[in-house]
Enzyme design. Sequence first.
Site, mmCIF file in Angstrom:
data_model
loop_
_atom_site.group_PDB
_atom_site.id
_atom_site.type_symbol
_atom_site.label_atom_id
_atom_site.label_comp_id
_atom_site.label_asym_id
_atom_site.label_seq_id
_atom_site.Cartn_x
_atom_site.Cartn_y
_atom_site.Cartn_z
ATOM 1 N N ARG A 15 0.811 -1.221 0.000
ATOM 2 C CA ARG A 15 0.000 0.000 0.000
ATOM 3 C C ARG A 15 0.849 1.277 0.000
ATOM 4 O O ARG A 15 0.515 2.272 0.614
ATOM 5 C CB ARG A 15 -0.970 0.008 1.183
ATOM 6 C CG ARG A 15 -2.055 -1.042 1.131
ATOM 7 C CD ARG A 15 -2.991 -0.915 2.314
ATOM 8 N NE ARG A 15 -2.317 -1.235 3.569
ATOM 9 C CZ ARG A 15 -2.743 -0.896 4.770
ATOM 10 N NH1 ARG A 15 -3.860 -0.199 4.895
ATOM 11 N NH2 ARG A 15 -2.072 -1.239 5.847
ATOM 12 N N GLY A 456 -25.669 1.553 16.095
ATOM 13 C CA GLY A 456 -24.831 0.469 16.614
ATOM 14 C C GLY A 456 -23.509 0.919 17.180
ATOM 15 O O GLY A 456 -23.250 0.774 18.368
ATOM 16 N N ARG A 539 -8.263 4.781 -0.019
ATOM 17 C CA ARG A 539 -9.105 3.860 0.750
ATOM 18 C C ARG A 539 -8.915 2.437 0.231
ATOM 19 O O ARG A 539 -9.254 2.124 -0.922
ATOM 20 C CB ARG A 539 -10.573 4.279 0.638
ATOM 21 C CG ARG A 539 -11.587 3.276 1.149
ATOM 22 C CD ARG A 539 -11.541 3.072 2.639
ATOM 23 N NE ARG A 539 -12.641 2.230 3.096
ATOM 24 C CZ ARG A 539 -12.682 1.627 4.268
ATOM 25 N NH1 ARG A 539 -11.683 1.778 5.114
ATOM 26 N NH2 ARG A 539 -13.711 0.881 4.600
ATOM 27 N N TRP A 585 -19.093 -8.629 1.062
ATOM 28 C CA TRP A 585 -17.854 -7.931 1.383
ATOM 29 C C TRP A 585 -16.702 -8.892 1.660
ATOM 30 O O TRP A 585 -15.767 -8.572 2.382
ATOM 31 C CB TRP A 585 -18.086 -6.983 2.556
ATOM 32 C CG TRP A 585 -18.997 -5.837 2.193
ATOM 33 C CD1 TRP A 585 -19.452 -5.524 0.938
ATOM 34 C CD2 TRP A 585 -19.579 -4.866 3.064
ATOM 35 N NE1 TRP A 585 -20.270 -4.431 0.970
ATOM 36 C CE2 TRP A 585 -20.375 -3.998 2.266
ATOM 37 C CE3 TRP A 585 -19.522 -4.642 4.432
ATOM 38 C CZ2 TRP A 585 -21.089 -2.929 2.804
ATOM 39 C CZ3 TRP A 585 -20.225 -3.572 4.969
ATOM 40 C CH2 TRP A 585 -20.987 -2.723 4.172
ATOM 41 N N GLU A 629 -26.371 -4.015 -3.092
ATOM 42 C CA GLU A 629 -25.107 -4.185 -3.819
ATOM 43 C C GLU A 629 -25.019 -5.537 -4.510
ATOM 44 O O GLU A 629 -24.300 -5.691 -5.492
ATOM 45 C CB GLU A 629 -23.919 -4.039 -2.866
ATOM 46 C CG GLU A 629 -23.732 -2.639 -2.321
ATOM 47 C CD GLU A 629 -22.579 -2.568 -1.347
ATOM 48 O OE1 GLU A 629 -21.733 -3.481 -1.374
ATOM 49 O OE2 GLU A 629 -22.518 -1.610 -0.564
ATOM 50 N N GLU A 689 -30.822 5.314 5.665
ATOM 51 C CA GLU A 689 -30.054 6.553 5.528
ATOM 52 C C GLU A 689 -30.841 7.514 4.626
ATOM 53 O O GLU A 689 -30.947 7.290 3.422
ATOM 54 C CB GLU A 689 -28.692 6.212 4.908
ATOM 55 C CG GLU A 689 -27.633 7.274 5.074
ATOM 56 C CD GLU A 689 -26.255 6.760 4.670
ATOM 57 O OE1 GLU A 689 -25.378 7.601 4.430
ATOM 58 O OE2 GLU A 689 -26.074 5.525 4.595
ATOM 59 N N HIS A 718 -21.706 11.217 8.207
ATOM 60 C CA HIS A 718 -20.459 11.389 7.464
ATOM 61 C C HIS A 718 -19.916 12.808 7.590
ATOM 62 O O HIS A 718 -18.785 13.077 7.205
ATOM 63 C CB HIS A 718 -20.673 11.035 5.994
ATOM 64 C CG HIS A 718 -21.128 9.627 5.786
ATOM 65 N ND1 HIS A 718 -20.320 8.545 6.028
ATOM 66 C CD2 HIS A 718 -22.327 9.111 5.393
ATOM 67 C CE1 HIS A 718 -20.991 7.431 5.787
ATOM 68 N NE2 HIS A 718 -22.202 7.750 5.399
ATOM 69 N N CYS A 750 -26.523 6.391 10.241
ATOM 70 C CA CYS A 750 -25.684 5.196 10.231
ATOM 71 C C CYS A 750 -24.915 5.134 11.542
ATOM 72 O O CYS A 750 -25.148 5.928 12.451
ATOM 73 C CB CYS A 750 -24.743 5.258 9.016
ATOM 74 S SG CYS A 750 -24.127 3.647 8.474
#
Length: 785
Positions: A15, A456, A539, A585, A629, A689, A718, A750
């Site tokens: 990375r 959460g 990211r 994921w 997704e 959201e 965010h 979120c």
Amino acid sequence: MALHNLGYPRIGDFRELKFTLEAYWKGEKSLADLEAQAREIRYQNFQTQIKAGVELIPVNDFAYYDQVLNMSTLLGVIPKRFRQDAFDVEVAFRMARGRAPSDDGHGCCAGHGCETQSKADYAGAMKKWFDTNYHYIVPELEEDTEFAITDTRLFDEVAEALALKQDAANIDFKPVLVGPVTYLYLAENKGTAIPKLSRLPALLAVYAQILQRLAEQGVEWVQIDEPILVLELEAEWQNAFKDAYQTLAQSPVKLLLATYFETLGDNLDLVCQLPVAGLHYDGLRGAKQLDDVVELYPADKVLSIGLVDGRNIWKTDITDAIEQLQDAKAKFGDNLWIAPSCSLLHVPVNLEVETKLNPELKNYLSFAKQKLGEIKLLNDALNGSENEKGHEKALAENRLTLKAKANSNLIHNAEVQTRLAKLDEIPLTRDEPYAFRTKLQKARFGLPLFPTTTIGSFPQTQEIRQARRKFKNGELDELDYIEAMQAEIRDVCERQERIGIDVFVHGEPERNDMVEYFGEQLDGYAFTQFGWVQSYGSRCVKPPIIFGDVSRPLPMTVNWSTYAQSQTDKIMKGMLTGAVTMLQWSFVRNDQTRETTCNQIALALRDEVLDLEAAGIHMIQIDEAALREGLPLKQSDWEDYLYWAVNSFRLTTSGVQNDTQIHTHMCYSEFNDIIEAVAKMDADVITIETSKSQMKLLDAFVDFQYPNEIGPGVYDIHSPNIPTVEQMVDLIQKAAKNIPAERLWVNPDCGLKTRGWKETEPALANMVEAAKILRKQFEEKIQSA
């Protein structure tokens, strides 16, 4: 036959790009430092591919942020708010992040957007690249957008690559471009009603200029990616391909049209008629149509077939791939090219650096560098080579590895298979419908109108991360770690008590990631040290590997949730990640259907749900952030996916008592076309959201007359901005115009993991105050009625 590649990971083995980018954004490194690191990564990538035997190597697959953003700056598609007299790389960073290091003389955060941004410099929108977990910056077409070559980095990188030809014989380079029709399709109009396809002629004129300049540099082949050809296109977009490639066929370079991720479907005849020099086809995800492609594509053109998976990390069955390519070899001869299925951007860089993986499992895997070796072996075995004994030995080893995998006790668990075989015996519906359950739940919980909760997670402080890291590294023993996490749980319970939240969460201090945390406790999951893939910009994500049958050896969350409940008289929600999100994921095993793997995860989660309930946790949230997704690229395939995806959720939840309340949470999504499936999940409460859309995303629930309870997010987590009481009251009032107040919850958009306490506490205090105002308003209405 030519051996070629469609793209290679750009982040570096460890990375390096991420760390240099972030240091540059913070002002700790110069642009010269960043450019030097980029050149070194490109050089190493070229050398890796040359050593692997790749004959036609991609150029322009490198990007600081993403390849669509690079295409926008190349074409001059730069929004007004970022335009300046001459292009430089900081323009691209402003488009991606809202700011660049030189703005206001200071650096910026390393995420998408910045806390100091103003409305004038908001970043471009991000979307996922088809059905991958890679993101791109959406091109913005404004009223005065004029296409023109603006960014010359493409030509600089081509010159850099072509210089290597002097030192390496039998190699060449092909620039990679996002195709003009795909580019327009992905772009969005901003403040204009100009039909996108009306801009195609002007766009093609610039593409022609680009191709001419590449020809003048000595380029023979250009790979032009048109992945929208795997979608179910309307006639106007199909016709656009005919117009576009009639124009581009006049260019002096040869065009390799690349599609991937699915079959061509009804676009196959169109593709066969396009005047290009060749076609790349994804033979894995497009397997159902591979024979038709081989039969119908003209034999006097190049056909490139990808049977080495660019989207997953398993070794290829080379013998099977050879068999699949026999008809293509007979028809196309030297015009058959060998490549991965798509760019290798979507897999980790190098398996060699993984020193802690189970050796047996490691033997079944293949990362980007190893996949180059696989396409070389496939090409040699199919084409014949001087080293026939060498590749026969490699083929034999490949067959032995795959045979071992097929019979491995590491992968196959008889108990899981037996349980899965009895799936039909498990009811997928709750004992009673929501209308009956809600009465029991209201009696059990005694919550007020507009109950408040959070999604959460609470802020993950440096102390939390440090404790987890020390525990993982063996520097903190288990008892001390448990006490550290319990102290954090006590702290968030006290904070929620002071703020006045109605339904508590334990804050999830023990969780590093909503998928990794559970995967580490499930059999059938594995984790790498360096298996990073780029999501966008700096990211990177490190997806878990689902390698075998999934089961739950021990409860995963019960102790944390019951400890949290012991600290308060308020209701404590249990928090789980749903099976579909766990699947989406991760890198998923390729020896059984995704549905089967998803059901295995759902059975493990079902056990966790029932254990939570037995331990006294009667409100349980199962997050399905990735449900949408997972939708297939072709809408005609949605029904089958949604059927098993919804059933996996119901399999997880159907065993609880009627007075246990099941919640689910979904991140920002368009719900209109999946609302029926969302309703079939039959969660008692769904939180979504919605604050960015000013509650517009609720329209789908209103139009559908969604029958269960809803928690529309009242503030954007965010952003560091602290929403006012009035803002949140206004949002819930909008929601209450169409949804009965007794079915509305009040919550953030979120989880709050990425925020700090200094903005979280006042934001939640305002949220609670907003709920109190709403209760007073609506209780008065109810009484007067």
